[in-house]
Design a protein around this motif. Sequence first.
Motif, PDB file in Angstrom:
ATOM      1  N   LEU A  95       0.825  -1.206   0.000  1.00  0.00           N
ATOM      2  CA  LEU A  95       0.000   0.000   0.000  1.00  0.00           C
ATOM      3  C   LEU A  95       0.860   1.258   0.000  1.00  0.00           C
ATOM      4  CD1 LEU A  95      -2.776  -1.051   2.544  1.00  0.00           C
ATOM      5  CD2 LEU A  95      -3.022  -0.792   0.066  1.00  0.00           C
ATOM      6  N   ALA A  96       2.004   1.204   0.706  1.00  0.00           N
ATOM      7  CA  ALA A  96       2.893   2.369   0.738  1.00  0.00           C
ATOM      8  C   ALA A  96       3.454   2.674  -0.642  1.00  0.00           C
ATOM      9  CB  ALA A  96       4.029   2.121   1.727  1.00  0.00           C
ATOM     10  N   ILE A  97       3.634   1.638  -1.469  1.00  0.00           N
ATOM     11  CA  ILE A  97       4.175   1.827  -2.818  1.00  0.00           C
ATOM     12  C   ILE A  97       3.082   2.169  -3.820  1.00  0.00           C
ATOM     13  CG2 ILE A  97       5.329   0.638  -4.738  1.00  0.00           C
ATOM     14  CD1 ILE A  97       6.840  -0.992  -2.639  1.00  0.00           C
ATOM     15  N   CYS A  98       1.960   1.445  -3.765  1.00  0.00           N
ATOM     16  CA  CYS A  98       0.923   1.581  -4.790  1.00  0.00           C
ATOM     17  C   CYS A  98      -0.134   2.624  -4.452  1.00  0.00           C
ATOM     18  CB  CYS A  98       0.242   0.230  -5.012  1.00  0.00           C
ATOM     19  SG  CYS A  98       1.368  -1.055  -5.600  1.00  0.00           S
ATOM     20  N   GLN A  99      -0.301   2.934  -3.168  1.00  0.00           N
ATOM     21  CA  GLN A  99      -1.296   3.937  -2.759  1.00  0.00           C
ATOM     22  C   GLN A  99      -0.656   4.956  -1.813  1.00  0.00           C
ATOM     23  OE1 GLN A  99      -4.383   4.002  -3.956  1.00  0.00           O
ATOM     24  NE2 GLN A  99      -4.334   2.016  -5.012  1.00  0.00           N
ATOM     25  N   PHE A 181       4.651  -9.856  -4.802  1.00  0.00           N
ATOM     26  CA  PHE A 181       3.786  -8.818  -5.368  1.00  0.00           C
ATOM     27  C   PHE A 181       4.398  -7.437  -5.180  1.00  0.00           C
ATOM     28  CE2 PHE A 181      -0.012 -11.756  -4.317  1.00  0.00           C
ATOM     29  CZ  PHE A 181       0.209 -12.455  -5.486  1.00  0.00           C
ATOM     30  N   ILE A 182       5.050  -7.219  -4.034  1.00  0.00           N
ATOM     31  CA  ILE A 182       5.707  -5.937  -3.779  1.00  0.00           C
ATOM     32  C   ILE A 182       6.797  -5.686  -4.817  1.00  0.00           C
ATOM     33  CG2 ILE A 182       7.127  -4.642  -2.158  1.00  0.00           C
ATOM     34  CD1 ILE A 182       5.771  -6.038   0.101  1.00  0.00           C
ATOM     35  N   LYS A 188       7.459  -2.238 -11.827  1.00  0.00           N
ATOM     36  CA  LYS A 188       6.583  -1.700 -12.865  1.00  0.00           C
ATOM     37  C   LYS A 188       6.545  -0.170 -12.872  1.00  0.00           C
ATOM     38  CE  LYS A 188       3.412  -5.628 -13.240  1.00  0.00           C
ATOM     39  NZ  LYS A 188       2.003  -6.106 -13.067  1.00  0.00           N
ATOM     40  N   LEU A 189       7.141   0.454 -11.866  1.00  0.00           N
ATOM     41  CA  LEU A 189       7.157   1.915 -11.829  1.00  0.00           C
ATOM     42  C   LEU A 189       7.966   2.449 -13.009  1.00  0.00           C
ATOM     43  CD1 LEU A 189       7.665   2.505  -7.993  1.00  0.00           C
ATOM     44  CD2 LEU A 189       5.551   2.697  -9.311  1.00  0.00           C
ATOM     45  N   PRO A 190       7.517   3.560 -13.614  1.00  0.00           N
ATOM     46  CA  PRO A 190       8.144   4.025 -14.861  1.00  0.00           C
ATOM     47  C   PRO A 190       9.564   4.555 -14.708  1.00  0.00           C
ATOM     48  CG  PRO A 190       6.481   5.591 -14.086  1.00  0.00           C
ATOM     49  CD  PRO A 190       6.350   4.370 -13.228  1.00  0.00           C
ATOM     50  N   SER A 191       9.855   5.249 -13.612  1.00  0.00           N
ATOM     51  CA  SER A 191      11.170   5.875 -13.474  1.00  0.00           C
ATOM     52  C   SER A 191      12.104   5.032 -12.626  1.00  0.00           C
ATOM     53  CB  SER A 191      11.026   7.262 -12.829  1.00  0.00           C
ATOM     54  OG  SER A 191      10.546   7.144 -11.499  1.00  0.00           O
ATOM     55  N   ALA A 192      13.399   5.151 -12.916  1.00  0.00           N
ATOM     56  CA  ALA A 192      14.395   4.413 -12.140  1.00  0.00           C
ATOM     57  C   ALA A 192      14.444   4.913 -10.700  1.00  0.00           C
ATOM     58  CB  ALA A 192      15.769   4.555 -12.789  1.00  0.00           C
ATOM     59  N   GLU A 193      14.265   6.227 -10.521  1.00  0.00           N
ATOM     60  CA  GLU A 193      14.265   6.781  -9.172  1.00  0.00           C
ATOM     61  C   GLU A 193      13.084   6.247  -8.360  1.00  0.00           C
ATOM     62  OE1 GLU A 193      14.087  11.165  -6.954  1.00  0.00           O
ATOM     63  OE2 GLU A 193      14.090  11.005  -9.157  1.00  0.00           O
ATOM     64  N   GLY A 194      11.930   6.124  -9.021  1.00  0.00           N
ATOM     65  CA  GLY A 194      10.752   5.596  -8.336  1.00  0.00           C
ATOM     66  C   GLY A 194      10.940   4.139  -7.948  1.00  0.00           C
ATOM     67  N   ARG A 195      11.542   3.349  -8.847  1.00  0.00           N
ATOM     68  CA  ARG A 195      11.783   1.944  -8.535  1.00  0.00           C
ATOM     69  C   ARG A 195      12.753   1.799  -7.365  1.00  0.00           C
ATOM     70  NH1 ARG A 195      11.731   1.624 -14.267  1.00  0.00           N
ATOM     71  NH2 ARG A 195      14.020   1.733 -14.323  1.00  0.00           N
ATOM     72  N   HIS A 196      13.805   2.628  -7.375  1.00  0.00           N
ATOM     73  CA  HIS A 196      14.795   2.566  -6.295  1.00  0.00           C
ATOM     74  C   HIS A 196      14.162   2.955  -4.968  1.00  0.00           C
ATOM     75  CE1 HIS A 196      18.056   4.172  -3.722  1.00  0.00           C
ATOM     76  NE2 HIS A 196      18.747   3.159  -4.233  1.00  0.00           N
ATOM     77  N   LYS A 197      13.347   3.987  -4.958  1.00  0.00           N
ATOM     78  CA  LYS A 197      12.695   4.427  -3.720  1.00  0.00           C
ATOM     79  C   LYS A 197      11.713   3.367  -3.213  1.00  0.00           C
ATOM     80  CE  LYS A 197      10.091   8.273  -1.728  1.00  0.00           C
ATOM     81  NZ  LYS A 197       9.456   9.602  -1.984  1.00  0.00           N
ATOM     82  N   CYS A 202      10.559  -1.122   0.845  1.00  0.00           N
ATOM     83  CA  CYS A 202      10.159  -2.471   1.251  1.00  0.00           C
ATOM     84  C   CYS A 202      11.356  -3.373   1.515  1.00  0.00           C
ATOM     85  CB  CYS A 202       9.265  -3.099   0.184  1.00  0.00           C
ATOM     86  SG  CYS A 202      10.087  -3.379  -1.397  1.00  0.00           S
ATOM     87  N   SER A 203      12.562  -2.812   1.571  1.00  0.00           N
ATOM     88  CA  SER A 203      13.763  -3.642   1.702  1.00  0.00           C
ATOM     89  C   SER A 203      13.763  -4.431   3.003  1.00  0.00           C
ATOM     90  CB  SER A 203      15.016  -2.769   1.617  1.00  0.00           C
ATOM     91  OG  SER A 203      15.001  -1.778   2.629  1.00  0.00           O
ATOM     92  N   TYR A 204      13.316  -3.796   4.107  1.00  0.00           N
ATOM     93  CA  TYR A 204      13.344  -4.503   5.385  1.00  0.00           C
ATOM     94  C   TYR A 204      12.427  -5.716   5.355  1.00  0.00           C
ATOM     95  CZ  TYR A 204       8.725  -3.380   7.209  1.00  0.00           C
ATOM     96  OH  TYR A 204       7.376  -3.327   7.410  1.00  0.00           O
ATOM     97  N   ASN A 205      11.264  -5.556   4.682  1.00  0.00           N
ATOM     98  CA  ASN A 205      10.332  -6.684   4.602  1.00  0.00           C
ATOM     99  C   ASN A 205      10.926  -7.829   3.798  1.00  0.00           C
ATOM    100  OD1 ASN A 205       7.846  -7.937   2.811  1.00  0.00           O
ATOM    101  ND2 ASN A 205       7.279  -7.613   4.950  1.00  0.00           N
ATOM    102  N   LEU A 206      11.592  -7.495   2.695  1.00  0.00           N
ATOM    103  CA  LEU A 206      12.214  -8.526   1.866  1.00  0.00           C
ATOM    104  C   LEU A 206      13.331  -9.244   2.613  1.00  0.00           C
ATOM    105  CD1 LEU A 206      12.388  -6.578  -1.525  1.00  0.00           C
ATOM    106  CD2 LEU A 206      10.674  -8.250  -0.793  1.00  0.00           C
ATOM    107  N   VAL A 207      14.097  -8.501   3.418  1.00  0.00           N
ATOM    108  CA  VAL A 207      15.176  -9.109   4.195  1.00  0.00           C
ATOM    109  C   VAL A 207      14.611 -10.063   5.243  1.00  0.00           C
ATOM    110  CG1 VAL A 207      17.011  -8.643   5.857  1.00  0.00           C
ATOM    111  CG2 VAL A 207      16.807  -7.233   3.811  1.00  0.00           C
TER     112      VAL A 207
END
Length: 217
Positions: A95-99, A181-182, A188-197, A202-207
């Motif tokens: 939700l933090a990423i998509c909304q 899904f995250i 799928k975000l259009p910009s590289a900066e958006g994908r990195h952010k 969500c990095s902590y969740n993935l770890v």
Amino acid sequence: MALLSYLLTLVGNISIILFSLVHSRLQTPMYFFLDNLALLDLSVTCAIMPHLLANLWGPDKTTEAWGCILQVYIFSLAACTECILLAMMAIDRYLAICQPLQYTLIMHPWVCVQMAAASWSSGLANSVLPTTLTLQLLLCGQHILDNIYKVPVVNKLVCRDTSANELKRGGSFTGGHFSTFIVRAALKLPSAEGRHKALSTCSYNLVVVTLYFGPAI
């Protein structure tokens, strides 16, 4: 080494809970769920490590029946609850990423409490039945186990077929599924900066998901 690991686990998890309660900036959904993870870790550690340390240091390597039952229940509860809680944490990051504009409206404190309560309730329901069924079976033979806090290990002492008790419970890898899904949403975000952010968000969740499910697999 076991004692050092036990102390570090206690200090680390208690510090997470205390810091999130003291600092207002850490009173967010992300740290609320981390507090629940820390509480789960404390529960398992306090249920298993003191008895393990006593066995390592003392000549007596046995345990009472009530101690075995308590450890099996707590370990099963924590394992099941953590699977569901990781899924809730993944939903939060999704939700933090998509909304992002509606995130604070959707993830208000009462919703977080409900999600945590659902995780604990699901873990309790998913652990009580198989654990109870296993402990009611007739045990026989030599009562020697590598550990006494996992249902499949206790099943080795049973004199009858235990296939029904060893059925894999659905949803155990739900947290891992939501984490994929995250990643897909972030890529799928259009910009590289958006994908990195998004990935850093969500990095902590993935770890946590990797550290939890990796050794389990």
